[in-house]
Write a protein that holds these residues in place. Structure first.
Motif, PDB file in Angstrom:
ATOM      1  N   UNK A 115       0.779  -1.292  -0.108  1.00  0.00           N
ATOM      2  CA  UNK A 115       0.053   0.042  -0.147  1.00  0.00           C
ATOM      3  C   UNK A 115       0.879   1.339   0.021  1.00  0.00           C
ATOM      4  N   UNK A 116       2.156   1.196   0.173  1.00  0.00           N
ATOM      5  CA  UNK A 116       3.140   2.169   0.268  1.00  0.00           C
ATOM      6  C   UNK A 116       3.669   2.682  -1.117  1.00  0.00           C
ATOM      7  N   UNK A 117       3.443   1.745  -2.216  1.00  0.00           N
ATOM      8  CA  UNK A 117       4.135   1.946  -3.460  1.00  0.00           C
ATOM      9  C   UNK A 117       2.898   2.246  -4.557  1.00  0.00           C
ATOM     10  N   UNK A 118       3.285   2.695  -5.525  1.00  0.00           N
ATOM     11  CA  UNK A 118       2.302   2.828  -6.768  1.00  0.00           C
ATOM     12  C   UNK A 118       2.412   1.680  -7.681  1.00  0.00           C
ATOM     13  N   UNK A 119       1.252   1.022  -8.166  1.00  0.00           N
ATOM     14  CA  UNK A 119       1.289  -0.146  -9.059  1.00  0.00           C
ATOM     15  C   UNK A 119       0.827   0.397 -10.472  1.00  0.00           C
ATOM     16  N   UNK A 120       1.908  -0.173 -11.444  1.00  0.00           N
ATOM     17  CA  UNK A 120       1.361   0.178 -13.023  1.00  0.00           C
ATOM     18  C   UNK A 120       1.046  -1.296 -13.335  1.00  0.00           C
ATOM     19  N   UNK A 121      -0.028  -1.211 -14.203  1.00  0.00           N
ATOM     20  CA  UNK A 121      -0.637  -2.556 -14.783  1.00  0.00           C
ATOM     21  C   UNK A 121      -0.201  -2.461 -16.363  1.00  0.00           C
ATOM     22  N   UNK A 122       0.511  -3.443 -16.955  1.00  0.00           N
ATOM     23  CA  UNK A 122       0.943  -3.423 -18.391  1.00  0.00           C
ATOM     24  C   UNK A 122       0.370  -4.555 -19.050  1.00  0.00           C
ATOM     25  N   UNK A 181       9.534  -4.187 -20.303  1.00  0.00           N
ATOM     26  CA  UNK A 181       9.495  -2.780 -19.905  1.00  0.00           C
ATOM     27  C   UNK A 181      10.659  -1.911 -20.002  1.00  0.00           C
ATOM     28  N   UNK A 182      11.668  -2.567 -20.712  1.00  0.00           N
ATOM     29  CA  UNK A 182      12.859  -1.757 -20.665  1.00  0.00           C
ATOM     30  C   UNK A 182      13.717  -1.032 -19.593  1.00  0.00           C
ATOM     31  N   UNK A 233       5.582  -2.828 -11.128  1.00  0.00           N
ATOM     32  CA  UNK A 233       4.902  -2.893 -12.355  1.00  0.00           C
ATOM     33  C   UNK A 233       4.566  -4.459 -12.317  1.00  0.00           C
ATOM     34  N   UNK A 234       3.329  -4.757 -12.855  1.00  0.00           N
ATOM     35  CA  UNK A 234       2.543  -5.841 -13.185  1.00  0.00           C
ATOM     36  C   UNK A 234       2.255  -6.036 -14.501  1.00  0.00           C
ATOM     37  N   UNK A 235       2.830  -7.191 -15.193  1.00  0.00           N
ATOM     38  CA  UNK A 235       2.524  -7.685 -16.443  1.00  0.00           C
ATOM     39  C   UNK A 235       1.448  -8.814 -16.431  1.00  0.00           C
ATOM     40  N   UNK A 249      13.652   3.460 -25.500  1.00  0.00           N
ATOM     41  CA  UNK A 249      12.621   4.054 -26.016  1.00  0.00           C
ATOM     42  C   UNK A 249      11.343   3.418 -25.361  1.00  0.00           C
ATOM     43  N   UNK A 250      11.383   2.187 -25.045  1.00  0.00           N
ATOM     44  CA  UNK A 250      10.233   1.923 -24.346  1.00  0.00           C
ATOM     45  C   UNK A 250      10.011   2.254 -23.172  1.00  0.00           C
TER      46      UNK A 250
END
Length: 284
Positions: A15-22, A30-31, A40-42, A131-132
């Motif tokens: 809960x203390x970190x931000x999550x990105x879904x790809x 994700x380069x 980061x969550x694939x 680039x990614x």
């Protein structure tokens, strides 16, 4: 509610970190994007929804029972032709040049274009990784370092010890041509890296342009016209791809004030990218 199914497994998130879904359609990876410090969550295709609002149609729901939390948007990352000599793009395009996942339908990377430009360079994988991260950076609210760059009015003439080199404005397929359409001023002509523009700032930053180009220098061996006025400068060299998001606007490397024969683009107008990373549509 901080849990979701990711790649077939239910995960609980910090809960203390931000999550990105790809949704990595083309298995690009994700380069250098993980240097953003986001978690980061694939995800798989069957783990996304299609009930998004705004521009982005894809969501993932950590808990559909908490409607007040709002949708969590999924970035679609894919491989494909971009055009205009570009290596990547965020779609749909926009003038603000800084999106959050809610705004983004897809992030497209033109790996074929990168291979074409890099030739047999051993740095091609680093270029792709950068680039990614650059395009995913745009999808995380990051802008270019500036917007003062411009296209020369016509041909660029450079005088060298081996003779004159004339860079023709209408040479097809050249990687240094800017975006534009026939009939527009400066369309399909060579770009000049101006002070405080896209080439400025920390030379190691992912968001800085690193391709070779021309830049202004009164003592330079090249000349072109800007708004009809004769301007002198030099041809820039291709720089290593950025591997980090910068913490300051100060120019380094070719942009350092002491760079020889002269600094290329100086300090960034924007810069400080690491502090501008944002994925929440309510934060900008």
């Amino acid at each position: 509610y901080r849990g979701a199914h990711v790649n077939g497994t239910h995960e609980r998130f910090n809960p203390s970190r931000k999550d990105v879904f790809i949704w990595d359609v083309s298995s690009l990876g994700t380069g250098y994007y993980p240097v953003s410090k986001f978690d980061i969550h694939l995800i798989r295709s069957d783990e996304k929804g299609t009930d998004g609002a705004g521009e982005n149609p894809y969501t993932i729901s950590p808990n559909r029972g908490h409607a007040t939390l709002g949708p969590v948007y999924v970035l679609k990352l894919t491989r494909g032709e971009v055009g205009n000599g570009d290596a990547g793009e965020v779609f749909p395009p926009g003038n603000k040049n800084a999106w959050v996942p809610k705004d983004v339908k897809l992030v497209r990377i033109d790996t074929a274009r990168i291979h074409q430009a890099a030739g047999d360079s051993p740095d091609v994988e680093s270029e792709i990784s950068s680039t990614i991260a650059h395009e995913l950076g745009h999808a995380s609210h990051l802008r270019h370092h500036g917007f003062s760059d411009y296209a020369a009015d016509g041909d660029v003439l450079c005088r060298t010890s081996k003779g004159n080199v004339n860079y023709l404005c209408d040479t097809p397929g050249d990687p240094n041509k800017p975006r534009g359409k026939p009939g527009q001023a400066g369309a399909y002509c060579y770009m000049v890296a101006a002070k405080g523009g896209a080439w400025s700032g920390d030379a190691s930053c992912i968001m800085r342009y690193n391709s070779g180009n021309f830049y202004e220098d009164p003592t330079g061996n090249c000349e072109w016209r800007r708004n009809g006025v004769l301007t002198r400068g030099r041809e820039g060299e291709h720089q290593p791809a950025g591997t980090a998001y910068c913490q300051r606007r100060t120019g380094t490397g070719v942009n350092d004030p002491g760079a020889k024969p002269s600094p290329m683009a100086g300090d960034a107008t924007n810069g400080e990218c690491v502090f501008d990373l944002c994925i929440n549509s309510n934060k900008h």
